[in-house]
Design a protein around this motif. Sequence first.
Motif, PDB file in Angstrom:
ATOM      1  N   GLY A 251      57.476  -5.045  -7.963  1.00 13.52           N
ATOM      2  CA  GLY A 251      56.895  -5.995  -8.906  1.00 13.52           C
ATOM      3  C   GLY A 251      57.901  -6.645  -9.824  1.00 13.52           C
ATOM      4  O   GLY A 251      57.540  -7.166 -10.879  1.00 13.52           O
ATOM      5  N   GLN A 252      59.160  -6.645  -9.433  1.00 15.48           N
ATOM      6  CA  GLN A 252      60.189  -7.195 -10.312  1.00 15.48           C
ATOM      7  C   GLN A 252      60.743  -8.544  -9.859  1.00 15.48           C
ATOM      8  O   GLN A 252      61.338  -9.253 -10.657  1.00 15.48           O
ATOM      9  CB  GLN A 252      61.343  -6.196 -10.420  1.00 15.48           C
ATOM     10  CG  GLN A 252      60.939  -4.888 -11.077  1.00 15.48           C
ATOM     11  CD  GLN A 252      62.061  -3.872 -11.110  1.00 15.48           C
ATOM     12  OE1 GLN A 252      63.098  -4.055 -10.473  1.00 15.48           O
ATOM     13  NE2 GLN A 252      61.870  -2.796 -11.830  1.00 15.48           N
ATOM     14  N   CYS A 253      60.565  -8.903  -8.587  1.00 15.79           N
ATOM     15  CA  CYS A 253      61.211 -10.129  -8.097  1.00 15.79           C
ATOM     16  C   CYS A 253      60.231 -11.286  -7.883  1.00 15.79           C
ATOM     17  O   CYS A 253      60.629 -12.437  -7.858  1.00 15.79           O
ATOM     18  CB  CYS A 253      61.969  -9.854  -6.801  1.00 15.79           C
ATOM     19  SG  CYS A 253      60.920  -9.625  -5.344  1.00 15.79           S
TER      20      CYS A 253
ATOM     21  N   ASN B  39      51.393  -9.945  -8.387  1.00 17.75           N
ATOM     22  CA  ASN B  39      52.360  -9.394  -7.435  1.00 17.75           C
ATOM     23  C   ASN B  39      51.582  -8.525  -6.445  1.00 17.75           C
ATOM     24  O   ASN B  39      51.059  -7.470  -6.819  1.00 17.75           O
ATOM     25  CB  ASN B  39      53.417  -8.551  -8.162  1.00 17.75           C
ATOM     26  CG  ASN B  39      54.323  -9.389  -9.025  1.00 17.75           C
ATOM     27  OD1 ASN B  39      54.730 -10.463  -8.623  1.00 17.75           O
ATOM     28  ND2 ASN B  39      54.625  -8.904 -10.221  1.00 17.75           N
ATOM     29  N   SER B  40      51.519  -8.970  -5.212  1.00 18.44           N
ATOM     30  CA  SER B  40      50.669  -8.265  -4.245  1.00 18.44           C
ATOM     31  C   SER B  40      51.228  -6.912  -3.854  1.00 18.44           C
ATOM     32  O   SER B  40      50.518  -6.099  -3.262  1.00 18.44           O
ATOM     33  CB  SER B  40      50.458  -9.124  -2.998  1.00 18.44           C
ATOM     34  OG  SER B  40      51.691  -9.460  -2.384  1.00 18.44           O
TER      35      SER B  40
ATOM     36  N   CYS C 169      68.285 -20.023   0.354  1.00 22.04           N
ATOM     37  CA  CYS C 169      67.966 -19.153   1.505  1.00 22.04           C
ATOM     38  C   CYS C 169      66.490 -19.169   1.818  1.00 22.04           C
ATOM     39  O   CYS C 169      66.078 -18.919   2.939  1.00 22.04           O
ATOM     40  CB  CYS C 169      68.465 -17.735   1.246  1.00 22.04           C
ATOM     41  SG  CYS C 169      67.385 -16.730   0.194  1.00 22.04           S
ATOM     42  N   GLY C 170      65.659 -19.442   0.805  1.00 21.01           N
ATOM     43  CA  GLY C 170      64.224 -19.596   1.020  1.00 21.01           C
ATOM     44  C   GLY C 170      63.408 -18.323   0.957  1.00 21.01           C
ATOM     45  O   GLY C 170      62.183 -18.379   1.051  1.00 21.01           O
ATOM     46  N   TYR C 171      64.041 -17.178   0.786  1.00 23.20           N
ATOM     47  CA  TYR C 171      63.274 -15.926   0.823  1.00 23.20           C
ATOM     48  C   TYR C 171      62.284 -15.826  -0.339  1.00 23.20           C
ATOM     49  O   TYR C 171      61.162 -15.369  -0.159  1.00 23.20           O
ATOM     50  CB  TYR C 171      64.226 -14.723   0.802  1.00 23.20           C
ATOM     51  CG  TYR C 171      63.535 -13.443   1.191  1.00 23.20           C
ATOM     52  CD1 TYR C 171      63.329 -13.119   2.521  1.00 23.20           C
ATOM     53  CD2 TYR C 171      63.063 -12.565   0.215  1.00 23.20           C
ATOM     54  CE1 TYR C 171      62.672 -11.956   2.889  1.00 23.20           C
ATOM     55  CE2 TYR C 171      62.407 -11.391   0.569  1.00 23.20           C
ATOM     56  CZ  TYR C 171      62.223 -11.100   1.908  1.00 23.20           C
ATOM     57  OH  TYR C 171      61.563  -9.941   2.260  1.00 23.20           O
ATOM     58  N   CYS C 172      62.699 -16.296  -1.511  1.00 25.82           N
ATOM     59  CA  CYS C 172      61.818 -16.191  -2.676  1.00 25.82           C
ATOM     60  C   CYS C 172      60.849 -17.365  -2.785  1.00 25.82           C
ATOM     61  O   CYS C 172      59.952 -17.353  -3.616  1.00 25.82           O
ATOM     62  CB  CYS C 172      62.644 -16.117  -3.956  1.00 25.82           C
ATOM     63  SG  CYS C 172      63.457 -17.691  -4.405  1.00 25.82           S
ATOM     64  N   THR C 173      61.050 -18.388  -1.957  1.00 19.18           N
ATOM     65  CA  THR C 173      60.332 -19.656  -2.122  1.00 19.18           C
ATOM     66  C   THR C 173      58.803 -19.526  -2.067  1.00 19.18           C
ATOM     67  O   THR C 173      58.118 -20.135  -2.900  1.00 19.18           O
ATOM     68  CB  THR C 173      60.814 -20.682  -1.077  1.00 19.18           C
ATOM     69  OG1 THR C 173      62.233 -20.799  -1.179  1.00 19.18           O
ATOM     70  CG2 THR C 173      60.192 -22.042  -1.319  1.00 19.18           C
ATOM     71  N   PRO C 174      58.221 -18.769  -1.136  1.00 18.91           N
ATOM     72  CA  PRO C 174      56.751 -18.653  -1.155  1.00 18.91           C
ATOM     73  C   PRO C 174      56.224 -18.138  -2.496  1.00 18.91           C
ATOM     74  O   PRO C 174      55.250 -18.676  -3.039  1.00 18.91           O
ATOM     75  CB  PRO C 174      56.471 -17.666  -0.015  1.00 18.91           C
ATOM     76  CG  PRO C 174      57.625 -17.822   0.914  1.00 18.91           C
ATOM     77  CD  PRO C 174      58.807 -18.053   0.015  1.00 18.91           C
TER      78      PRO C 174
ATOM     79  N   TYR D  83      57.613 -18.980 -18.199  1.00 23.67           N
ATOM     80  CA  TYR D  83      56.485 -18.493 -17.407  1.00 23.67           C
ATOM     81  C   TYR D  83      56.800 -18.380 -15.916  1.00 23.67           C
ATOM     82  O   TYR D  83      55.965 -17.925 -15.146  1.00 23.67           O
ATOM     83  CB  TYR D  83      55.265 -19.396 -17.645  1.00 23.67           C
ATOM     84  CG  TYR D  83      54.607 -19.079 -18.968  1.00 23.67           C
ATOM     85  CD1 TYR D  83      53.634 -18.088 -19.049  1.00 23.67           C
ATOM     86  CD2 TYR D  83      54.987 -19.737 -20.138  1.00 23.67           C
ATOM     87  CE1 TYR D  83      53.044 -17.772 -20.267  1.00 23.67           C
ATOM     88  CE2 TYR D  83      54.411 -19.420 -21.361  1.00 23.67           C
ATOM     89  CZ  TYR D  83      53.440 -18.434 -21.422  1.00 23.67           C
ATOM     90  OH  TYR D  83      52.864 -18.108 -22.629  1.00 23.67           O
ATOM     91  N   MET D  84      57.983 -18.797 -15.528  1.00 22.95           N
ATOM     92  CA  MET D  84      58.439 -18.567 -14.152  1.00 22.95           C
ATOM     93  C   MET D  84      59.472 -17.442 -14.105  1.00 22.95           C
ATOM     94  O   MET D  84      60.060 -17.172 -13.054  1.00 22.95           O
ATOM     95  CB  MET D  84      59.059 -19.844 -13.573  1.00 22.95           C
ATOM     96  CG  MET D  84      58.060 -20.950 -13.266  1.00 22.95           C
ATOM     97  SD  MET D  84      56.908 -20.523 -11.928  1.00 22.95           S
ATOM     98  CE  MET D  84      58.029 -20.491 -10.515  1.00 22.95           C
ATOM     99  N   SER D  85      59.672 -16.777 -15.229  1.00 26.47           N
ATOM    100  CA  SER D  85      60.749 -15.782 -15.296  1.00 26.47           C
ATOM    101  C   SER D  85      60.476 -14.543 -14.459  1.00 26.47           C
ATOM    102  O   SER D  85      61.386 -13.752 -14.207  1.00 26.47           O
ATOM    103  CB  SER D  85      61.000 -15.377 -16.758  1.00 26.47           C
ATOM    104  OG  SER D  85      59.826 -14.797 -17.312  1.00 26.47           O
ATOM    105  N   GLY D  86      59.247 -14.365 -14.032  1.00 20.38           N
ATOM    106  CA  GLY D  86      58.931 -13.217 -13.179  1.00 20.38           C
ATOM    107  C   GLY D  86      59.296 -13.425 -11.729  1.00 20.38           C
ATOM    108  O   GLY D  86      59.114 -12.528 -10.908  1.00 20.38           O
ATOM    109  N   ASN D  87      59.790 -14.612 -11.407  1.00 21.83           N
ATOM    110  CA  ASN D  87      60.194 -14.909 -10.030  1.00 21.83           C
ATOM    111  C   ASN D  87      61.709 -15.092  -9.994  1.00 21.83           C
ATOM    112  O   ASN D  87      62.249 -16.021 -10.602  1.00 21.83           O
ATOM    113  CB  ASN D  87      59.485 -16.178  -9.528  1.00 21.83           C
ATOM    114  CG  ASN D  87      57.996 -15.945  -9.322  1.00 21.83           C
ATOM    115  OD1 ASN D  87      57.227 -15.934 -10.284  1.00 21.83           O
ATOM    116  ND2 ASN D  87      57.605 -15.727  -8.082  1.00 21.83           N
ATOM    117  N   ILE D  88      62.357 -14.208  -9.280  1.00 27.41           N
ATOM    118  CA  ILE D  88      63.815 -14.195  -9.226  1.00 27.41           C
ATOM    119  C   ILE D  88      64.308 -14.978  -8.007  1.00 27.41           C
ATOM    120  O   ILE D  88      63.800 -14.817  -6.900  1.00 27.41           O
ATOM    121  CB  ILE D  88      64.349 -12.746  -9.136  1.00 27.41           C
ATOM    122  CG1 ILE D  88      63.780 -11.893 -10.272  1.00 27.41           C
ATOM    123  CG2 ILE D  88      65.880 -12.743  -9.167  1.00 27.41           C
ATOM    124  CD1 ILE D  88      64.118 -12.385 -11.652  1.00 27.41           C
TER     125      ILE D  88
END
Length: 207
Positions: free
Chosen positions: A94-96, A109-110, A150-155, A179-184
């Motif tokens: 639940g961190q990235c 975070n699923s 790289c696109g891994y975090c993009t979804p 508010y986007m800080s939870g997405n690395i």
Amino acid sequence: MCNENDGKCHNESRRDFLKVSGILTALAITPASVVKAAEENWDEGIASAIEKMPIKLEVNGVVHSLSVEPRVTLLDLLREQLHLTGSKKGCDLGQCGACTVHVDGKRINSCLTLAVMQNGKKITTIEGLAKGDELHPMQAAFIKHDGFQCGYCTPGQIMSAVACIKEGHANTEAEIREYMSGNICRCGAYSNIVAAIKEVKEGGKSI
């Protein structure tokens, strides 16, 4: 214990003797069918079937009646049982934010929620944003502004970005970053991601 006649000492205690005898007796009376089942891991299969729980989820507009073990996370259910692999397993802590999906319109975070906890709810994944060949405005903006490498975090980024606007948290660049800080993004495409979100927000399109 030492034998006075032969002068030898024996370490086996009465308790050890009883323990070994008990195990041998248990093995002797165990039915052959039970032994065979254990050898072929039938016991695990039976236990798994008993432990599974029925749930119903609407995922990307499609209702699924599923049978899942209580320990299965929503992320694993989506990826392994429904084969929706757009949501990524990054840190699994639940961190990235790579696993972000919408549950009844709210981002989560699923990897941090169990599938059984979402019984009866509507799930939207990255696969559910586009309308056929027509990209969602946020997807198009990410491409336009090169909001990924790289696109891994993009979804997860896109799912959070859509929610960020719907929540009313995209009014300024600073607010978007907060508010986007939870997405690395390990590639560091943050400035382009913010530009994409700003464009969608200012464009006023329905998302």
